[in-house]
Design an enzyme around this catalytic site. Sequence first.
Site, PDB file in Angstrom:
ATOM      1  N   HIS A  19      -1.509  -0.275  -9.730  1.00 57.03           N
ATOM      2  CA  HIS A  19      -2.171  -1.158  -8.745  1.00 57.03           C
ATOM      3  C   HIS A  19      -2.786  -2.389  -9.434  1.00 57.03           C
ATOM      4  O   HIS A  19      -3.991  -2.620  -9.376  1.00 57.03           O
ATOM      5  CB  HIS A  19      -3.245  -0.385  -7.961  1.00 57.03           C
ATOM      6  N   GLU A  35      -4.308   7.100  -4.685  1.00 60.33           N
ATOM      7  CA  GLU A  35      -4.543   6.575  -6.042  1.00 60.33           C
ATOM      8  C   GLU A  35      -5.924   7.018  -6.533  1.00 60.33           C
ATOM      9  O   GLU A  35      -6.858   7.037  -5.747  1.00 60.33           O
ATOM     10  CB  GLU A  35      -4.500   5.050  -6.025  1.00 60.33           C
ATOM     11  N   ARG A  94       0.850  -1.189   0.000  1.00 60.32           N
ATOM     12  CA  ARG A  94       0.000   0.000   0.000  1.00 60.32           C
ATOM     13  C   ARG A  94       0.886   1.239   0.000  1.00 60.32           C
ATOM     14  O   ARG A  94       1.919   1.278   0.683  1.00 60.32           O
ATOM     15  CB  ARG A  94      -0.904   0.039   1.238  1.00 60.32           C
TER      16      ARG A  94
HETATM   17  C1  DGY Z   1      -6.038  -6.140  -2.403  1.00 58.44           C
HETATM   18  O1  DGY Z   1      -6.674  -7.193  -2.530  1.00 58.44           O
HETATM   19  O2  DGY Z   1      -5.865  -5.591  -1.316  1.00 58.44           O
HETATM   20  C2  DGY Z   1      -5.478  -5.532  -3.645  1.00 58.44           C
HETATM   21  O3  DGY Z   1      -4.729  -4.419  -3.364  1.00 58.44           O
HETATM   22  C3  DGY Z   1      -6.595  -5.186  -4.614  1.00 58.44           C
HETATM   23  O4  DGY Z   1      -7.579  -4.508  -3.957  1.00 58.44           O
END
Ligand code: DGY
Length: 321
Positions: free
Chosen positions: A287, A269, A240
């Site tokens: 992402h 984002e 993240r």
């Molecule tokens: C997650 O599953 O956390 C990925 O980042 C996609 O949302």
Amino acid sequence: MSKKAVVLVTRKLPVAVEARLERDYDARFNSEDKLYTSDELVRLAAGADAILPCHTEKLTAEVIERLPDSVRSICSFSVGFDHIDLNAAKARGITVTNTPDVLSDATAEIAMLLLLGAARRAYEGEQEIRLGSWGDWSPTYRLGVQVTGKRLGILGMGRVGQIMAKRARGFDMEIHYYNRSRLPTDLEAGAVYHEHLEQLLPQCDFLSIHCPATPETHHLMNAERIGLLPDGAILVNTARGAIVDDDALIAALCSGKLFAAGLDVFNNEPNIDPRYKALENIFMLPHIGSATRETRDAMGFRALDNLDAIVCGDAPLDRLV
Ligand code: DGY
């Protein structure tokens, strides 16, 4: 025949997942894949028993407090749960689940792609070909950093971190890691454990981030900790954006403290810090860590397995609260 549970599905999901939702639930689909505002989400949840959101829906305390009483569960189509205020959900007695395990391989693949792309200057090479600016070959042209045999530090040795370590061993990398607790020897598979992150960082030719975003990990990689990495190190983030302080990372990339970065996740984002776009020594992706057909189906089925259990009065496999 008993009435089917009503599920608000906030984003367009893979065909097979929507087919299962259609068969088993009274599903409210988002066929246009529109990003709902908080107000729309609250309004559309009227009368729903459950919500199946993605990480794009910010279920803050304020939003959760406004959800109708009918909503008894939130089964997220994501492993990350930083978009859901778990305390607020718990206070309202709403069960929350996520989708661990099923996206670990896909995410580790993207982490490896970013690591290689950042080290070998994939973005710059790609650009040169596409823009027609590729000139002559020369022995000193576009020199990158060799990956084979280097030290890889893994921040967060959970499911994704462990698979990343396995893939990196294919490049003869020496694995070091920091995790809240040490792994059993068989799972460590020779990786060197560091009790403190500050001990791990100086050992990392490459650092790959795989810990969850929590209040404790917010801006964990700040200027001070980035400063502990060896000069010329490479940072990879598929977890993240919030774990990294943008100012600190951008300063380290500009000064040459870091050779490069590979990023699949960002703060705010998709409206990321515009300074990233001007830097050539970053290999960036939007992402897409879990974006394979197989994985997105598996995430949907896992979210539905959790929902099925809740609806049947059983304990869901991936209960967060
Ligand atoms: C997650 O599953 O956390 C990925 O980042 C996609 O949302």
